[in-house]
Design an enzyme around this catalytic site. Structure first.
Site, PDB file in Angstrom:
ATOM      1  N   ARG A 102       1.470  -1.396   0.256  1.00 46.27           N
ATOM      2  CA  ARG A 102       0.282   0.032  -0.046  1.00 46.27           C
ATOM      3  C   ARG A 102       0.919   1.183  -0.270  1.00 46.27           C
ATOM      4  O   ARG A 102       2.144   1.237   1.438  1.00 46.27           O
ATOM      5  CB  ARG A 102      -0.840  -0.263   1.495  1.00 46.27           C
ATOM      6  CG  ARG A 102      -1.866   1.116   1.012  1.00 46.27           C
ATOM      7  CD  ARG A 102      -2.589   0.641   2.911  1.00 46.27           C
ATOM      8  NE  ARG A 102      -2.230   1.313   3.503  1.00 46.27           N
ATOM      9  CZ  ARG A 102      -3.194   2.117   4.329  1.00 46.27           C
ATOM     10  NH1 ARG A 102      -4.192   1.776   4.249  1.00 46.27           N
ATOM     11  NH2 ARG A 102      -2.834   2.003   5.804  1.00 46.27           N
ATOM     12  N   THR A 106      -1.195   8.017  -0.296  1.00 46.63           N
ATOM     13  CA  THR A 106      -2.783   7.642  -1.516  1.00 46.63           C
ATOM     14  C   THR A 106      -3.021   6.586  -0.636  1.00 46.63           C
ATOM     15  O   THR A 106      -4.417   6.312  -1.353  1.00 46.63           O
ATOM     16  CB  THR A 106      -1.891   7.839  -3.021  1.00 46.63           C
ATOM     17  OG1 THR A 106      -1.041   6.173  -3.103  1.00 46.63           O
ATOM     18  CG2 THR A 106      -1.016   8.928  -3.260  1.00 46.63           C
ATOM     19  N   ASP A 197       0.989  -0.873  12.806  1.00 44.04           N
ATOM     20  CA  ASP A 197       0.770  -1.730  10.550  1.00 44.04           C
ATOM     21  C   ASP A 197       1.197  -3.976  11.563  1.00 44.04           C
ATOM     22  O   ASP A 197       2.495  -3.739  12.170  1.00 44.04           O
ATOM     23  CB  ASP A 197       2.475  -1.392  10.827  1.00 44.04           C
ATOM     24  CG  ASP A 197       2.664  -1.937   9.162  1.00 44.04           C
ATOM     25  OD1 ASP A 197       3.136  -3.010   8.892  1.00 44.04           O
ATOM     26  OD2 ASP A 197       2.651  -0.874   8.597  1.00 44.04           O
ATOM     27  N   ASP A 200       5.069  -4.434   9.714  1.00 36.90           N
ATOM     28  CA  ASP A 200       6.374  -4.490  10.853  1.00 36.90           C
ATOM     29  C   ASP A 200       6.326  -4.680  11.903  1.00 36.90           C
ATOM     30  O   ASP A 200       7.449  -5.595  12.400  1.00 36.90           O
ATOM     31  CB  ASP A 200       6.264  -2.811  11.048  1.00 36.90           C
ATOM     32  CG  ASP A 200       6.480  -2.005   9.785  1.00 36.90           C
ATOM     33  OD1 ASP A 200       7.041  -2.493   8.748  1.00 36.90           O
ATOM     34  OD2 ASP A 200       5.869  -0.425   9.651  1.00 36.90           O
TER      35      ASP A 200
HETATM   36  C1  PRP Z   1      -1.236  -3.599   5.033  1.00 33.17           C
HETATM   37  C2  PRP Z   1      -1.861  -5.015   5.233  1.00 33.17           C
HETATM   38  C3  PRP Z   1      -3.140  -5.063   4.423  1.00 33.17           C
HETATM   39  C4  PRP Z   1      -3.439  -3.414   4.016  1.00 33.17           C
HETATM   40  C5  PRP Z   1      -4.514  -3.100   4.394  1.00 33.17           C
HETATM   41  O1  PRP Z   1      -0.225  -4.171   4.105  1.00 33.17           O
HETATM   42  O2  PRP Z   1      -1.715  -5.703   5.852  1.00 33.17           O
HETATM   43  O3  PRP Z   1      -2.428  -5.504   3.062  1.00 33.17           O
HETATM   44  O4  PRP Z   1      -1.828  -2.714   4.841  1.00 33.17           O
HETATM   45  O5  PRP Z   1      -4.842  -1.868   3.738  1.00 33.17           O
HETATM   46  P1  PRP Z   1      -5.802  -1.114   2.756  1.00 33.17           P
HETATM   47  O6  PRP Z   1      -7.143  -2.114   3.251  1.00 33.17           O
HETATM   48  O7  PRP Z   1      -6.120   0.227   3.032  1.00 33.17           O
HETATM   49  O8  PRP Z   1      -5.020  -1.613   1.358  1.00 33.17           O
HETATM   50  P2  PRP Z   1       0.604  -3.007   3.454  1.00 33.17           P
HETATM   51  O9  PRP Z   1       0.959  -2.654   2.262  1.00 33.17           O
HETATM   52  O10 PRP Z   1       1.388  -2.488   4.444  1.00 33.17           O
HETATM   53  O11 PRP Z   1       2.136  -3.930   3.454  1.00 33.17           O
HETATM   54  P3  PRP Z   1       2.643  -5.273   4.596  1.00 33.17           P
HETATM   55  O12 PRP Z   1       2.330  -6.078   4.495  1.00 33.17           O
HETATM   56  O13 PRP Z   1       4.248  -5.754   2.997  1.00 33.17           O
HETATM   57  O14 PRP Z   1       2.964  -4.303   5.620  1.00 33.17           O
HETATM   58  N1  URA Z   2      -1.956  -2.010   7.480  1.00 33.92           N
HETATM   59  C1  URA Z   2      -1.763  -2.492   8.670  1.00 33.92           C
HETATM   60  O1  URA Z   2      -1.086  -3.187   8.833  1.00 33.92           O
HETATM   61  N2  URA Z   2      -2.653  -1.519   9.538  1.00 33.92           N
HETATM   62  C2  URA Z   2      -3.315  -0.643   9.482  1.00 33.92           C
HETATM   63  O2  URA Z   2      -4.400  -0.469  10.325  1.00 33.92           O
HETATM   64  C3  URA Z   2      -4.112  -0.185   8.021  1.00 33.92           C
HETATM   65  C4  URA Z   2      -3.214  -0.628   7.549  1.00 33.92           C
END
Ligand code: PRP
Ligand code: URA
Length: 206
Positions: A102, A106, A197, A200
């Site tokens: 993500r 944006t 997150d 993370d």
């Molecule tokens: C996080 C999470 C989802 C997304 C949710 O992943 O695991 O995939 O954000 O957000 P959204 O509903 O607004 O799309 P991220 O893109 O941060 O990647 P990661 O799993 O590598 O931390």
């Molecule tokens: N991704 C996450 O891991 N947590 C949130 O709250 C939103 C996006």
């Protein structure tokens, strides 16, 4: 359609995840446990088939879930620990992978890796712990739909009411099983109260 769990054990585990004292290795382990419980909820009333097996008292015709039809697809990176959990239950399922990131300005998701087995006629279970704006999950569902599966189920740990509603509006034909629906998103599109997150926290990159 979507269904929020009412299981007190699942809520208990979600609240442990929210605690900032929960360490990354514990966080991954709790995600696995919640995924196991969610897959049990998702398949509780699912179609089964009959097969005769040999028991200690002789042949028994009884019911099974068709594991060969199941394909688990984690949305990387945060969905990865969920895969370990569901594979402990359904050891003969297949798996594919979608890697999405993500854009934190944006909130739009970007797909940068896709490795999927043949999904035609399969029961696809998408795994992503967080549904914030719903963009990543909804885009993941779009990718999967191009491969003509029989059914799509998602397992999610925390969803914002906005994100869950958005995915439901865009994809009313799929079934989302969510451990917890939280009230809102903050100005950075993070779920509140949420857990921060998930990627993370799971992979110690805070
Ligand atoms: C996080 C999470 C989802 C997304 C949710 O992943 O695991 O995939 O954000 O957000 P959204 O509903 O607004 O799309 P991220 O893109 O941060 O990647 P990661 O799993 O590598 O931390
Ligand atoms: N991704 C996450 O891991 N947590 C949130 O709250 C939103 C996006």
């Amino acid at each position: 359609m979507y269904q929020e769990s009412s299981n007190a054990v699942i809520k208990h585990l979600v609240n442990i995840l929210r605690d900032t004292n929960t360490k990354p290795h514990e966080f991954r382990s709790y995600i696995e446990q919640i995924a196991k419980l969610l897959v049990c909820e998702a398949f509780n009333t699912h179609e089964t088939f009959s097969k005769t097996i040999t028991t200690w008292q002789g042949p028994l015709n009884t019911t099974f879930i068709d594991e060969k039809k199941l394909v688990f697809i984690p949305i990387l990176r945060a969905g990865e620990p969920m895969l370990n959990g569901v594979f402990e239950i359904f050891k003969h399922a297949q798996s594919g992978f979608l890697a999405m990131k993500r854009d934190e300005t944006t909130a739009k998701s970007h797909l940068f890796y896709e490795k999927l087995p043949d999904l035609k006629g399969k029961i696809v279970v998408l795994l992503d712990p967080m549904v914030a704006t719903g963009g990543s999950l909804s885009d993941g569902i779009d990718v999967v739909k191009q491969h003509e599966p029989k059914e799509i189920i998602t397992l999610n740990i925390i969803g914002s009411s906005h994100g869950v509603q958005r995915v439901n509006d865009l994809h009313s034909d799929i079934h989302m099983y969510i451990a917890q629906i939280d009230e809102k998103l903050n100005e950075n599109n993070y779920i509140c109260p949420g857990l921060g997150d998930a990627g993370d926290r799971a992979f110690n990159t805070l």
